[in-house]
Design a protein around this motif. Sequence first.
Motif, PDB file in Angstrom:
ATOM      1  N   SER A 304      26.530  36.456 114.948  1.00 23.74           N
ATOM      2  CA  SER A 304      26.436  37.301 113.756  1.00 23.74           C
ATOM      3  C   SER A 304      27.179  38.621 113.893  1.00 23.74           C
ATOM      4  CB  SER A 304      24.965  37.597 113.447  1.00 23.74           C
ATOM      5  OG  SER A 304      24.234  36.414 113.295  1.00 23.74           O
ATOM      6  N   MET A 305      27.250  39.175 115.092  1.00 21.84           N
ATOM      7  CA  MET A 305      27.834  40.491 115.292  1.00 21.84           C
ATOM      8  C   MET A 305      29.346  40.461 115.505  1.00 21.84           C
ATOM      9  SD  MET A 305      25.347  42.687 114.976  1.00 21.84           S
ATOM     10  CE  MET A 305      25.063  41.621 113.556  1.00 21.84           C
ATOM     11  N   THR A 306      29.833  39.555 116.311  1.00 22.43           N
ATOM     12  CA  THR A 306      31.254  39.585 116.681  1.00 22.43           C
ATOM     13  C   THR A 306      32.118  38.622 115.888  1.00 22.43           C
ATOM     14  OG1 THR A 306      30.938  37.969 118.473  1.00 22.43           O
ATOM     15  CG2 THR A 306      30.677  40.306 119.023  1.00 22.43           C
ATOM     16  N   GLU A 307      31.554  37.541 115.376  1.00 22.86           N
ATOM     17  CA  GLU A 307      32.314  36.591 114.555  1.00 22.86           C
ATOM     18  C   GLU A 307      31.389  36.055 113.466  1.00 22.86           C
ATOM     19  OE1 GLU A 307      34.508  33.540 116.573  1.00 22.86           O
ATOM     20  OE2 GLU A 307      35.041  34.850 118.254  1.00 22.86           O
ATOM     21  N   HIS A 308      31.269  36.816 112.382  1.00 23.46           N
ATOM     22  CA  HIS A 308      30.314  36.420 111.343  1.00 23.46           C
ATOM     23  C   HIS A 308      30.726  35.100 110.695  1.00 23.46           C
ATOM     24  CE1 HIS A 308      32.693  37.202 107.724  1.00 23.46           C
ATOM     25  NE2 HIS A 308      33.096  38.336 108.260  1.00 23.46           N
ATOM     26  N   PHE A 309      29.745  34.436 110.082  1.00 23.23           N
ATOM     27  CA  PHE A 309      29.964  33.132 109.464  1.00 23.23           C
ATOM     28  C   PHE A 309      29.592  33.177 107.983  1.00 23.23           C
ATOM     29  CE2 PHE A 309      26.534  33.451 112.574  1.00 23.23           C
ATOM     30  CZ  PHE A 309      25.423  33.566 111.740  1.00 23.23           C
ATOM     31  N   CYS A 310      29.837  34.337 107.365  1.00 26.87           N
ATOM     32  CA  CYS A 310      29.426  34.546 105.976  1.00 26.87           C
ATOM     33  C   CYS A 310      30.113  33.589 105.007  1.00 26.87           C
ATOM     34  CB  CYS A 310      29.723  35.991 105.562  1.00 26.87           C
ATOM     35  SG  CYS A 310      28.882  37.239 106.576  1.00 26.87           S
ATOM     36  N   ALA A 311      31.344  33.199 105.300  1.00 26.01           N
ATOM     37  CA  ALA A 311      32.097  32.365 104.361  1.00 26.01           C
ATOM     38  C   ALA A 311      31.428  31.023 104.117  1.00 26.01           C
ATOM     39  CB  ALA A 311      33.521  32.152 104.880  1.00 26.01           C
ATOM     40  N   GLY A 312      30.696  30.523 105.113  1.00 25.12           N
ATOM     41  CA  GLY A 312      30.040  29.230 104.950  1.00 25.12           C
ATOM     42  C   GLY A 312      28.538  29.334 104.755  1.00 25.12           C
ATOM     43  N   CYS A 313      28.041  30.541 104.470  1.00 21.34           N
ATOM     44  CA  CYS A 313      26.595  30.747 104.387  1.00 21.34           C
ATOM     45  C   CYS A 313      25.979  29.974 103.221  1.00 21.34           C
ATOM     46  CB  CYS A 313      26.283  32.231 104.245  1.00 21.34           C
ATOM     47  SG  CYS A 313      24.517  32.589 104.161  1.00 21.34           S
ATOM     48  N   ASN A 314      24.936  29.218 103.513  1.00 23.10           N
ATOM     49  CA  ASN A 314      24.218  28.482 102.460  1.00 23.10           C
ATOM     50  C   ASN A 314      22.729  28.805 102.471  1.00 23.10           C
ATOM     51  OD1 ASN A 314      23.406  27.156 104.808  1.00 23.10           O
ATOM     52  ND2 ASN A 314      23.411  25.132 103.834  1.00 23.10           N
ATOM     53  N   ARG A 315      22.370  29.995 103.013  1.00 25.89           N
ATOM     54  CA  ARG A 315      20.969  30.339 103.254  1.00 25.89           C
ATOM     55  C   ARG A 315      20.444  31.398 102.300  1.00 25.89           C
ATOM     56  NH1 ARG A 315      23.757  28.578 107.013  1.00 25.89           N
ATOM     57  NH2 ARG A 315      22.955  27.383 108.779  1.00 25.89           N
ATOM     58  N   LEU A 316      19.200  31.207 101.886  1.00 22.56           N
ATOM     59  CA  LEU A 316      18.467  32.178 101.092  1.00 22.56           C
ATOM     60  C   LEU A 316      17.120  32.407 101.762  1.00 22.56           C
ATOM     61  CD1 LEU A 316      19.198  30.620  97.584  1.00 22.56           C
ATOM     62  CD2 LEU A 316      20.351  32.603  98.596  1.00 22.56           C
ATOM     63  N   ARG A 317      16.465  33.536 101.441  1.00 20.53           N
ATOM     64  CA  ARG A 317      15.212  33.877 102.110  1.00 20.53           C
ATOM     65  C   ARG A 317      14.133  34.281 101.110  1.00 20.53           C
ATOM     66  NH1 ARG A 317      15.606  35.156 107.705  1.00 20.53           N
ATOM     67  NH2 ARG A 317      17.699  34.658 108.490  1.00 20.53           N
ATOM     68  N   LEU A 318      12.971  33.696 101.275  1.00 24.07           N
ATOM     69  CA  LEU A 318      11.782  34.090 100.534  1.00 24.07           C
ATOM     70  C   LEU A 318      10.836  34.735 101.526  1.00 24.07           C
ATOM     71  CD1 LEU A 318      10.076  34.087  97.937  1.00 24.07           C
ATOM     72  CD2 LEU A 318       9.254  31.801  98.593  1.00 24.07           C
ATOM     73  N   LEU A 319      10.539  36.020 101.324  1.00 18.99           N
ATOM     74  CA  LEU A 319       9.724  36.764 102.273  1.00 18.99           C
ATOM     75  C   LEU A 319       8.233  36.551 101.986  1.00 18.99           C
ATOM     76  CD1 LEU A 319      12.552  37.924 102.637  1.00 18.99           C
ATOM     77  CD2 LEU A 319      11.546  40.197 102.840  1.00 18.99           C
ATOM     78  N   ALA A 320       7.430  36.866 102.969  1.00 22.08           N
ATOM     79  CA  ALA A 320       5.984  36.620 102.858  1.00 22.08           C
ATOM     80  C   ALA A 320       5.356  37.385 101.703  1.00 22.08           C
ATOM     81  CB  ALA A 320       5.290  36.984 104.170  1.00 22.08           C
TER      82      ALA A 320
END
Length: 383
Positions: A304-320
Amino acid sequence: MRRYVSKLTNWHLGFRNLNPLMVCVDCGSGSLSKICSFSSCCANLNEDSVKDNPVSDMLTDSFGRIHTYLRISLTERCNLRCQYCMPAEGVELTPAPKILTINEVVRLASLFVTSGVNKIRLTGGEPMIRKDIEDICLELSNLKGLKTLAMTTNGITLARKLPKLKECGLTALNISLDTLVPAKFEFMTRRKGLEKVKQSIDTALELGYNPVKVNCVVMRGFNDDEICDFVELTRDKPINIRFIEFMPFDGNVWNSKKLVSYSEMLDRVAKKFVSVKRLNDHPTETAKNFGIEGHVGTVSFITSMTEHFCAGCNRLRLLADGNFKVCLFGPSEVSLKDPLRNGADDMILREIISAAVKRKKAAHAGMFDLAKTANRPMVHIGG
């Protein structure tokens, strides 16, 4: 189909026609003459499976990224106090009445699944703390269209409950373990429990989970000397060791000097395990995956820090607490709980979700900017 996407127009990962101006989604190279040499760039997309499971516009952002993976934090509470996750003084927890109930979790999850989400991961805090965890797994696993129900856990109480959880539909596991040394474990987590975590890994293997993924946050001066010891765990067992670059969150006193980069970690592994070889990664994979000749398991790096993978991101988050977050490192959140409890119907909830997804940025900030950006502690966001 090669694994490239257009950086100059909206792009779609195997769901629609690709534009000829391409950028590698693994290395993010924007040069048409520079193509990433990693084998993952040749990973094939299964177009038929995408057509069979169409994703609604609700889950497609303005850059064409299609979000089929939802991470649901079930609680902010945890039975460990890991230093990279929680400040030493602890954090203020959301009162129990403001945490999503099982019925609210299932209703919101159903909205996402009927719109195209096919993978859900349960996180925390520590999801095993939820007394209704088995019921939650059973309800979610019965959602039509859901292919994978996973969990990320610290493993402290997992071994005893895992047989029942598997019966309730839990199909995949990530177990967090940052050191194999008891004294270090107690220092990092501010609690005892290393043997319980090891027992949970063994139980998962015995129950047939394959692979059992082990998450290891690597920090210089703490556990970077154990990298090859972790790799040894993959020799005879179907374990996937996932080395994670140390990431900044509120209260974890992130420092770039503590960061051990992906390239440095891989170099250490390659010096001892000379047959290490890059594997083909799915276009939406967050990790860079490697196999070692003669090893049953595999080794991965989350960069995540040195070579991000944002271009292929398919994730969403629902918090508690019912907030919806489209990027782990983005401070923006929108409440789904409030409209849900105020009587919003599914159409209104879908509109709120869609608007948030459309606002997702192309990429998160660089690591030094992230360190200065206000964001919640990891225990609030969900691992």
